[in-house]
Design an enzyme around this catalytic site. Structure first.
Site, PDB file in Angstrom:
ATOM      1  N   ASP A  57       1.180   4.044   1.309  1.00 48.61           N
ATOM      2  CA  ASP A  57       1.362   4.809   2.650  1.00 48.61           C
ATOM      3  C   ASP A  57       2.390   4.360   3.474  1.00 48.61           C
ATOM      4  O   ASP A  57       2.560   4.533   4.459  1.00 48.61           O
ATOM      5  CB  ASP A  57       0.050   5.177   3.284  1.00 48.61           C
ATOM      6  CG  ASP A  57      -0.669   3.877   3.774  1.00 48.61           C
ATOM      7  OD1 ASP A  57      -0.658   2.917   2.989  1.00 48.61           O
ATOM      8  OD2 ASP A  57      -1.098   3.934   4.801  1.00 48.61           O
TER       9      ASP A  57
ATOM     10  N   HIS B   5       0.847  -1.147   0.017  1.00 52.13           N
ATOM     11  CA  HIS B   5      -0.107   0.110   0.101  1.00 52.13           C
ATOM     12  C   HIS B   5       0.873   1.232   0.129  1.00 52.13           C
ATOM     13  O   HIS B   5       2.030   1.331   0.789  1.00 52.13           O
ATOM     14  CB  HIS B   5      -0.972  -0.017   1.056  1.00 52.13           C
ATOM     15  CG  HIS B   5      -2.046  -1.161   1.211  1.00 52.13           C
ATOM     16  ND1 HIS B   5      -2.725  -1.634   2.326  1.00 52.13           N
ATOM     17  CD2 HIS B   5      -2.385  -1.808   0.135  1.00 52.13           C
ATOM     18  CE1 HIS B   5      -3.440  -2.349   1.876  1.00 52.13           C
ATOM     19  NE2 HIS B   5      -3.366  -2.734   0.577  1.00 52.13           N
TER      20      HIS B   5
END
Length: 280
Positions: A70, A68
């Site tokens: 982030d 992901h």
């Protein structure tokens, strides 16, 4: 927050899900070169400042818990500046993911590997659930777990199919509960340095409670994801996760229903207005 003196946390602003707005990047100082977990790097950002303040001039690994966005950033620039290798889950496709130009700098891990550090060993754990390609990192000598998004410092982790799998997630929590974990370093939120085993057990109990509430809703005659979600999520949930929780909550309800389908406790029927779920 109490961490060993050779472990540092740099908090970087990211576009992550509420209630969090930042990602924790961890730096483990070591004579062979530092090991970074979920590095998000650019010159002058909090991770770069942390490394400079602690006189870290080289790294051994830049480890990404899962893909992901982030949880990684600027890794090509990071490796060019500090050396070292990218460490990532074997289930992630591509010869040079996360912007790494040189495939020779990439190291695929599948869980079970051990990395020797000064005075301790970092164990690589395969922990699917939030993502099928999710790794956690565990230092048994310290009872310390770097949990990525499997366990958060505040709130609970979203399990969103088809990537998220609730059955896998529950098995991962069982695996973690069997370890001697005294401190949890999550990717989002504060470090959990008090009652860490209780937090893992609470996560397990929370998911079992959600599952029971879903089964109760099915018994009441509710059969669609939207109506089940509105039935079982409370005002307290919205206060914790934000007013825009509902679409994410529906994904988690779907994950529970898919787990119950696998266990043959629930069946799905496709009707004109979409999927309906019933007790088997």
């Amino acid at each position: 927050m109490t961490l060993p003196q050779n472990i540092f946390k740099a908090v970087v602003n990211t576009s992550t899900l509420p209630p969090h707005h930042t990602t924790n990047c961890y730096v483990i100082e070591d004579d062979r070169g530092a090991l970074l977990i979920d590095p998000i790097f650019e010159p002058g950002n909090p991770l770069d400042v942390c490394m400079k303040e602690n006189h870290i001039r080289s790294i051994q690994y830049a480890a990404v818990t899962h893909p992901h966005p982030d949880h990684h950033g600027g890794i090509n620039e990071l490796l060019k500046t500090y050396g070292g290798h990218l460490l990532f889950h074997d289930g992630i496709c591509g010869s040079g993911p996360f912007g790494v130009n040189d495939p020779g700098r990439a190291r695929r891990f599948s869980g079970g590997e051990k990395i020797a550090l000064s005075g301790c060993t970092l164990h690589v754990l395969n922990t699917p659930g939030h993502s099928p390609a999710h790794l956690c990192f565990y230092i048994p000598e310290e009872g310390l777990l770097f949990s990525g998004d499997t366990i958060l410092g505040y709130g609970t982790s979203i399990i969103s199919p088809p990537e998220g799998d609730m059955a896998d997630y529950m098995q991962t929590l069982e695996t973690l509960a069997a370890l001697d974990i005294r401190t949890i370093c999550p990717a989002h939120g504060p470090v959990i340095d008090q009652r860490a085993p209780e937090r893992i057990r609470w996560y397990m109990a929370h998911r079992r409670t959600r599952e029971t509430l879903i089964l109760d809703a099915l018994k009441e005659g509710l059969s669609q994801i939207a109506s089940i979600t509105r039935r079982i999520y409370t005002e307290e949930d919205f206060k914790m996760h934000g007013r825009d929780l509902l679409p994410r909550a529906e994904r988690t309800v779907l994950a529970h229903l898919q787990k119950l389908e696998k266990e043959k406790r629930v069946i799905q029927e496709i009707k004109d207005d979409g999927p309906h779920y019933f007790l088997a």
